[in-house]
Write a protein that holds these residues in place. Structure first.
Motif, mmCIF file in Angstrom:
data_model
loop_
_atom_site.group_PDB
_atom_site.id
_atom_site.type_symbol
_atom_site.label_atom_id
_atom_site.label_comp_id
_atom_site.label_asym_id
_atom_site.label_seq_id
_atom_site.Cartn_x
_atom_site.Cartn_y
_atom_site.Cartn_z
ATOM 1 N N SER A 213 39.947 47.952 40.801
ATOM 2 C CA SER A 213 40.200 47.788 39.374
ATOM 3 C C SER A 213 41.417 46.904 39.133
ATOM 4 O O SER A 213 42.292 46.773 39.991
ATOM 5 C CB SER A 213 40.418 49.153 38.715
ATOM 6 O OG SER A 213 41.634 49.724 39.159
ATOM 7 N N HIS A 214 41.484 46.303 37.956
ATOM 8 C CA HIS A 214 42.609 45.448 37.601
ATOM 9 C C HIS A 214 43.108 45.821 36.211
ATOM 10 O O HIS A 214 42.374 46.411 35.405
ATOM 11 C CB HIS A 214 42.209 43.973 37.654
ATOM 12 C CG HIS A 214 40.999 43.641 36.830
ATOM 13 N ND1 HIS A 214 41.036 43.546 35.457
ATOM 14 C CD2 HIS A 214 39.712 43.394 37.185
ATOM 15 C CE1 HIS A 214 39.835 43.248 35.003
ATOM 16 N NE2 HIS A 214 39.011 43.158 36.028
ATOM 17 N N PRO A 215 44.367 45.488 35.880
ATOM 18 C CA PRO A 215 44.908 45.832 34.559
ATOM 19 C C PRO A 215 44.298 44.977 33.462
ATOM 20 O O PRO A 215 43.682 43.941 33.716
ATOM 21 C CB PRO A 215 46.407 45.566 34.718
ATOM 22 C CG PRO A 215 46.499 44.553 35.806
ATOM 23 C CD PRO A 215 45.376 44.860 36.748
ATOM 24 N N SER A 216 44.504 45.404 32.227
ATOM 25 C CA SER A 216 43.898 44.719 31.084
ATOM 26 C C SER A 216 44.447 43.318 30.873
ATOM 27 O O SER A 216 43.802 42.494 30.224
ATOM 28 C CB SER A 216 44.116 45.549 29.812
ATOM 29 O OG SER A 216 45.504 45.746 29.573
ATOM 30 N N CYS A 217 45.637 43.013 31.425
ATOM 31 C CA CYS A 217 46.203 41.674 31.242
ATOM 32 C C CYS A 217 45.342 40.604 31.899
ATOM 33 O O CYS A 217 45.456 39.424 31.569
ATOM 34 C CB CYS A 217 47.634 41.615 31.774
ATOM 35 S SG CYS A 217 47.794 41.943 33.548
ATOM 36 N N PHE A 218 44.456 40.980 32.828
ATOM 37 C CA PHE A 218 43.574 40.009 33.473
ATOM 38 C C PHE A 218 42.617 39.383 32.468
ATOM 39 O O PHE A 218 42.209 38.238 32.609
ATOM 40 C CB PHE A 218 42.767 40.686 34.584
ATOM 41 C CG PHE A 218 43.447 40.684 35.921
ATOM 42 C CD1 PHE A 218 42.779 40.280 37.060
ATOM 43 C CD2 PHE A 218 44.762 41.090 36.045
ATOM 44 C CE1 PHE A 218 43.405 40.282 38.299
ATOM 45 C CE2 PHE A 218 45.399 41.099 37.265
ATOM 46 C CZ PHE A 218 44.722 40.693 38.401
ATOM 47 N N LYS A 219 42.251 40.136 31.438
ATOM 48 C CA LYS A 219 41.250 39.651 30.491
ATOM 49 C C LYS A 219 41.763 38.479 29.666
ATOM 50 O O LYS A 219 40.999 37.614 29.252
ATOM 51 C CB LYS A 219 40.825 40.789 29.562
ATOM 52 C CG LYS A 219 40.170 41.953 30.292
ATOM 53 C CD LYS A 219 39.812 43.072 29.329
ATOM 54 C CE LYS A 219 39.189 44.250 30.070
ATOM 55 N NZ LYS A 219 38.865 45.370 29.139
#
Length: 374
Positions: A246-252
């Motif tokens: 999983s990755h944090p929302s800042c990736f979006k």
């Protein structure tokens, strides 16, 4: 129970080991020369594990900040996290290193082991600066050497077998290329084994940044080939395969991996997100298996502008960013190492001008891990 005689008193062996495990590595190296019994005791795997667990609990880590060359000797300089004099000291000298004057850090240190490329052919060695042991790593397989122009190394430890492994990724693009690096194949080397093991193709486009070692896996900022979206690719050092996590929302909302960086903080995976050219956000993976990301810090450069740290957020310097276990941020410039505590706003400067030659910034423990048979 066996006992060790110390003048007029006899202490149980486990008590002696517990006492000695409180000491720094250099003291242990001296005590190994006391007697054959002490040498056997202090070289045992049980004592090494005990010593490492106690030293890790104390947080005794150093900022490994430079390499210098003295004839055929390779010298490593470091600054303790809590060093009051703020001056680099010699923490290791590796003797008779051919091509050592061209040495470069090839991968972030792991449990006190340092991986270096040492000549124009980029031959690789792994050394323990404290014990002064060094092993030469075999060259890449001929197939990979002929087909690919660039490679990227990662050093880690198998969480199950406790073996240390090197992972080498291959690309047709060099690190100075403007093209997106497409790492096409991968191979793995276990320290002490006969050679590299090819693992075949890689299902990701991986960042050129050094990987972060957390939870028995090396992690890279990546781009999924099928979707083109940013993600985090983890290479499990036991299973020896890639998988997404999983990755944090800042990736979006990110424009790409040049503004992303993976780091390790106190055993947890972190993402440093450089935003708006004026600061950084730090996201921490609180639950590795659950995939729970939390934004821990948001630092505005204007809040520390009075310290003239603007240059530390440029492309040239944030590559040397590290985060300590107690969430202190560290940046390396030409002559100074800065540490900044975002909680208290405290800044410290370390003069590294006297540490000549190649400078970099990484955390490293002083360990007793052997590279050769005792």
């Amino acid at each position: 129970m066996e006992t060790i005689t110390m003048k007029r008193k006899s202490l149980p062996e486990d008590v002696v080991m517990l006492i000695l495990a409180q000491l720094p590595v250099k003291s242990i190296m001296r005590f190994r020369c006391v007697s054959k019994q002490w040498h056997s005791l202090l070289c045992s795997s049980y004592f090494r594990d005990l010593h490492r667990s106690i030293q890790d609990a104390k947080g005794n880590r150093h900022f490994l900040i430079s390499l210098s060359h003295d004839r055929l000797d390779l010298c490593l300089h470091a600054i303790s996290e809590d060093n009051d004099d703020k001056r680099p000291t010699l923490v290791g000298r590796i003797t008779n290193v051919a091509g050592g004057h061209k040495a470069r850090l090839a991968a972030p240190p792991c449990e006190g082991l340092v991986c270096l490329s040492v000549d124009e052919q980029q031959s690789v060695i792994v050394c323990n600066p404290t014990t002064r042991e060094v092993v030469c790593i075999p060259d890449a397989t001929p197939h990979h050497s002929k087909l690919f122009d660039g490679s990227l190394l990662g050093l880690g430890v198998d969480s199950v077998t406790k073996e240390h492994k090197l992972v080498r990724l291959f690309t047709r693009e060099g690190p100075d290329s403007l093209a997106l690096p497409t790492f096409e194949e991968c191979e793995v080397y276990t320290l002490g084994s006969a050679g590299w093991r090819p693992l075949g193709e890689i299902p990701y486009l991986l960042s050129w940044r050094s990987p972060a070692l957390v939870n028995g896996a090396l992690h890279w900022i990546a781009c999924a080939i099928n979707s083109g979206w940013l993600c985090i690719a983890a290479f499990d050092l036991h299973e020896e395969r890639f998988r997404p996590i999983s990755h944090p929302s800042c990736f979006k909302n990110s424009l790409g991996w040049p503004i992303m960086e993976l780091l390790e903080m106190g055993g947890r995976l972190c993402v440093m997100h450089h935003w708006r050219v004026t600061g950084v956000e730090i996201w921490v993976l609180e639950g590795y298996e659950e995939g729970t990301w939390v934004k821990k810090h948001s630092i505005n450069i204007h809040s520390i502008e009075r310290y003239h740290l603007n240059e530390l957020f440029t492309h040239d310097t944030h590559l040397s960013t590290i985060i300590t276990a107690n969430a202190r941020f560290c940046w390396l410039s030409t002559y100074l190492l800065y540490t900044y505590d975002p909680t208290t706003g405290t800044l410290r400067r370390f003069d590294v001008q006297s540490a000549n030659d190649y400078k970099y910034c990484n955390l490293c423990t002083m360990s007793l891990i052997p590279l050769v048979d005792n």
